[in-house]
Scaffold this motif. Structure first.
Motif, PDB file in Angstrom:
ATOM      1  N   CYS A  19      19.216 -18.454  50.630  1.00 46.30           N
ATOM      2  CA  CYS A  19      19.457 -17.043  50.932  1.00 46.30           C
ATOM      3  C   CYS A  19      19.395 -16.856  52.445  1.00 46.30           C
ATOM      4  N   ILE A  20      20.478 -16.334  53.011  1.00 49.24           N
ATOM      5  CA  ILE A  20      20.566 -16.191  54.468  1.00 49.24           C
ATOM      6  C   ILE A  20      20.501 -14.707  54.825  1.00 49.24           C
ATOM      7  N   ALA A  21      19.559 -14.343  55.683  1.00 50.85           N
ATOM      8  CA  ALA A  21      19.462 -12.952  56.154  1.00 50.85           C
ATOM      9  C   ALA A  21      20.263 -12.837  57.439  1.00 50.85           C
ATOM     10  N   GLY A  22      21.331 -12.026  57.429  1.00 51.67           N
ATOM     11  CA  GLY A  22      22.121 -11.803  58.639  1.00 51.67           C
ATOM     12  C   GLY A  22      23.492 -12.437  58.575  1.00 51.67           C
ATOM     13  N   ALA A 140      19.969  -4.921  53.233  1.00 59.44           N
ATOM     14  CA  ALA A 140      19.002  -5.317  54.276  1.00 59.44           C
ATOM     15  C   ALA A 140      17.979  -6.293  53.712  1.00 59.44           C
ATOM     16  N   ALA A 141      17.802  -7.374  54.430  1.00 59.99           N
ATOM     17  CA  ALA A 141      16.742  -8.320  54.059  1.00 59.99           C
ATOM     18  C   ALA A 141      15.404  -7.711  54.463  1.00 59.99           C
ATOM     19  N   GLY A 142      14.426  -7.861  53.608  1.00 59.77           N
ATOM     20  CA  GLY A 142      13.083  -7.357  53.914  1.00 59.77           C
ATOM     21  C   GLY A 142      12.109  -8.513  54.045  1.00 59.77           C
ATOM     22  N   ALA A 143      10.894  -8.277  53.596  1.00 54.12           N
ATOM     23  CA  ALA A 143       9.846  -9.299  53.763  1.00 54.12           C
ATOM     24  C   ALA A 143      10.085 -10.495  52.855  1.00 54.12           C
ATOM     25  N   PRO A 144       9.744 -11.684  53.340  1.00 52.59           N
ATOM     26  CA  PRO A 144       9.832 -12.858  52.469  1.00 52.59           C
ATOM     27  C   PRO A 144       8.783 -12.791  51.363  1.00 52.59           C
ATOM     28  N   ILE A 145       9.068 -13.493  50.264  1.00 53.67           N
ATOM     29  CA  ILE A 145       8.099 -13.575  49.159  1.00 53.67           C
ATOM     30  C   ILE A 145       7.383 -14.913  49.293  1.00 53.67           C
ATOM     31  N   GLU A 146       6.063 -14.847  49.311  1.00 56.94           N
ATOM     32  CA  GLU A 146       5.276 -16.065  49.509  1.00 56.94           C
ATOM     33  C   GLU A 146       4.476 -16.366  48.249  1.00 56.94           C
ATOM     34  N   GLY A 153      11.513 -16.819  48.504  1.00 55.10           N
ATOM     35  CA  GLY A 153      12.584 -15.842  48.377  1.00 55.10           C
ATOM     36  C   GLY A 153      12.318 -14.685  49.319  1.00 55.10           C
ATOM     37  N   LEU A 154      13.097 -13.605  49.137  1.00 54.10           N
ATOM     38  CA  LEU A 154      12.782 -12.429  49.955  1.00 54.10           C
ATOM     39  C   LEU A 154      13.115 -11.151  49.220  1.00 54.10           C
ATOM     40  N   ARG A 155      12.549 -10.085  49.739  1.00 49.42           N
ATOM     41  CA  ARG A 155      12.841  -8.760  49.200  1.00 49.42           C
ATOM     42  C   ARG A 155      14.042  -8.215  49.955  1.00 49.42           C
ATOM     43  N   ALA A 156      14.844  -7.433  49.269  1.00 54.75           N
ATOM     44  CA  ALA A 156      16.030  -6.870  49.916  1.00 54.75           C
ATOM     45  C   ALA A 156      16.239  -5.469  49.375  1.00 54.75           C
ATOM     46  N   ALA A 157      17.105  -4.712  50.050  1.00 54.96           N
ATOM     47  CA  ALA A 157      17.385  -3.350  49.576  1.00 54.96           C
ATOM     48  C   ALA A 157      18.844  -3.026  49.832  1.00 54.96           C
ATOM     49  N   ASP A 158      19.494  -2.442  48.818  1.00 51.82           N
ATOM     50  CA  ASP A 158      20.853  -1.938  48.994  1.00 51.82           C
ATOM     51  C   ASP A 158      20.888  -0.467  48.562  1.00 51.82           C
TER      52      ASP A 158
END
Ligand code: FAD
Length: 411
Positions: A19-22, A140-146, A153-158
């Motif tokens: 998963c690529i942010a940006g 938008a990519a948000g905080a990564p999931i650890e 992974g990461l959190r995202a919002a549309d």
């Protein structure tokens, strides 16, 4: 999970391999290369399109070489662009040739000036031909999931709200203001920049020169890039001085522009308000570590570049190629280890450090001196040497056009 396609695990949870942010040059190139190699990849871009002005529109000979290696060069060069085979600089009233790309050992011996949105659209179009590629705009990519000390992974919002993406590897390609770089927990070495840049455009008329020109005058640096129908203009100012320039007034700013490029005096009125002038703040920095378990930063997210030499896009693309070369096999096996990510930094750190070092030399020895000067400006000794000995112009051409340790597609 399907091997090549992003899978919907629950209505608001996706799963993919990378998963690529940006969706800038780094993210789009890496997304393309991984999808081409059969890896499932999701690229998140927070904007609705790539249509933003003045993102830096230079495509350098080494990037064009990579496009050739990918079989994409002919298609790319069908898009409208201007070729820049040489760069000239003007100090006061003296014009001096500075870099000559005609001797580079590359297929294209020029910089292609192309709107970055065209380049990114083109890459997105090429990537969409592969089943494993998913581009999510306005997301938008948000905080990564650890989990257990590893990024999974990461959190995202549309527009529909928040959701999660699970991935074997998360890549932060979210630019100079990256939020993902913070999650790495490494120090940021800030190298400083003495300037910011004001961008605006002016109409280009029949009879205007074809050349891209940089003009250096006492206290002022002004660059005009031929963009076909218009001039893309960059007015370099001392860092933090934009408020003072605004306070002086728009008529004074227009006069400054006309004094530096008298042939546009008849059209500086096109700068109708300060809304037509975009401030781009310059930062030069780098992370001491570009990765942690499950997360890698590349491009400006790992190392913000100065606009000097216009090499930031090129470096971002080179990072993407190096990352794809080093990680594809491991991603295919679903076994990306922290050591693999360390290898990417090791490969790209030297070119980054050297390029930034050269940018700092120009910033500190040339830009700061020019912005602080008030008398008549003469070309520095180095520039005079370049003017006198054409063969020397191949050195800046090589540094700018190809850069240090150029990457080639190996997958
Ligand atoms: C004034 C100025 C002029 C410059 N001119 C040039 C030039 O002429 N030529 C050149 O080569 N370089 C130039 N540069 C440098 C160049 O812009 C960068 O080095 C290059 O764009 C880096 O590419 P990137 O893909 O790493 O990041 P970016 O191009 O910054 O792309 C990052 C992408 O991520 C997106 N994004 C950010 N946050 C999120 C998020 N949370 N979720 C989803 N998406 C997100 C952004 O919208 C953006 O599309 C210039 C820089 C400055 C400051």
């Amino acid at each position: 999970m399907n091997e090549t396609r992003a899978a919907r695990v629950t209505p608001r949870t996706l799963a993919t391999t990378c998963c690529i942010a940006g969706g800038g040059p780094a993210g789009m190139m890496l997304g393309f290369l991984l999808a081409r190699a059969g890896i499932a990849v999701i690229v998140l871009e927070k904007h609705a399109d790539f249509l933003r002005d003045f993102r830096g529109d230079t495509i350098h000979p080494s990037t064009l070489e990579i496009m050739h290696e990918l079989g994409l060069l002919d298609g790319l060069l069908k898009l409208p662009h201007q070729k820049v085979p040489a760069i000239r600089a003007q100090f006061g009233d003296v014009a001096v040739p500075f870099a000559d790309f005609s001797h580079l050992p590359t297929r294209c011996k020029f910089i292609a000036m192309m709107p970055q949105w065209d380049f990114l659209d083109f890459l997105a179009g090429a990537a969409k031909r592969y089943a494993g590629f998913t581009l999510m705009m306005r997301t938008a990519a948000g905080a990564p999931i650890e989990e257990g000390g590893r990024i999974v992974g990461l959190r995202a919002a549309d527009d529909d709200g928040a959701f999660e993406i699970r991935a074997d590897l998360v890549v932060g390609a979210d630019g100079r203001h990256s939020t993902l770089r913070d999650s790495i927990g490494a120090a940021v070495e800030s190298l400083g920049a003495p300037m910011d840049v004001l961008w605006f455009r002016l109409t280009r008329r029949a009879g205007d020169s074809d050349e891209t020109v940089g003009r250096f005058d006492a206290g002022r640096i002004y660059i005009m890039i031929n963009r076909g129908e218009h001039w893309q203009c960059a007015f370099v100012i001392a860092k933090g001085s934009f408020d003072a320039i605004r306070a002086r007034g728009l008529p004074e700013f227009r006069d400054d522009v006309a004094a530096l490029a008298p042939f546009v005096r008849d059209r500086v009125g096109e700068i109708a308000s300060w809304d037509d002038v975009k401030l781009l703040t310059v930062a030069v920095d780098r992370l001491t570590r570009w990765y942690r378990d499950g997360l890698l930063c590349i491009g400006d997210a790992a190392h913000a570049m100065s606009p000097i030499g216009g090499v930031g896009i090129n470096l971002a693309i080179q990072d993407a190629v190096a990352a794809a070369n080093l990680l594809t096999a491991r991603l295919r096996e679903r076994r990306v280890a922290t050591d693999d990510l360390r290898r990417v930094q090791r490969r790209r750190e030297l070119p980054t450090r050297w390029t930034q070092r050269l940018q700092l030399v120009v910033q500190n020895r040339v830009i700061t001196r020019i912005l602080g000067s008030s008398g008549t400006l003469a070309p520095p000794l180095l520039v005079r040497l370049l003017a006198r000995h054409p063969v020397l112009r191949r050195i800046p051409a090589r540094l700018v056009g190809i850069g240090i340790r150029p990457e080639h597609v190996r997958i």
